[in-house]
Enzyme design. Sequence first.
Site, mmCIF file in Angstrom:
data_model
loop_
_atom_site.group_PDB
_atom_site.id
_atom_site.type_symbol
_atom_site.label_atom_id
_atom_site.label_comp_id
_atom_site.label_asym_id
_atom_site.label_seq_id
_atom_site.Cartn_x
_atom_site.Cartn_y
_atom_site.Cartn_z
ATOM 1 N N CYS A 96 2.981 1.736 3.148
ATOM 2 C CA CYS A 96 4.104 0.790 3.211
ATOM 3 C C CYS A 96 5.249 1.264 2.312
ATOM 4 O O CYS A 96 6.418 1.200 2.694
ATOM 5 C CB CYS A 96 3.641 -0.603 2.800
ATOM 6 N N CYS A 155 0.841 -1.204 0.000
ATOM 7 C CA CYS A 155 0.000 0.000 0.000
ATOM 8 C C CYS A 155 0.880 1.260 0.000
ATOM 9 O O CYS A 155 2.092 1.181 0.160
ATOM 10 C CB CYS A 155 -0.920 0.000 1.219
#
Length: 77
Positions: A13, A10
Amino acid sequence: MEIIILGTGCAKCKTTFDVVQSVVADSGIGATVSKEEDILEIVKYNIMSLPAVVVDGEVKIKGYVPTKDEVLKVITV
């Protein structure tokens, strides 16, 4: 030193990975930085919130994108 960023890919991240890489490069600390996106591997760390920063096998930060100062603190202790 081995630093692993746990996350499923994501945006948070990816940002965490970039922040950690930047801190390692700027500080001159000898560390390898890698990403772990395999959920079966992530589960082994027994955490419920991502992203997470693992330093030498120990989860140091989890659940949010850390600042550069926070990363520097956990990798220089």
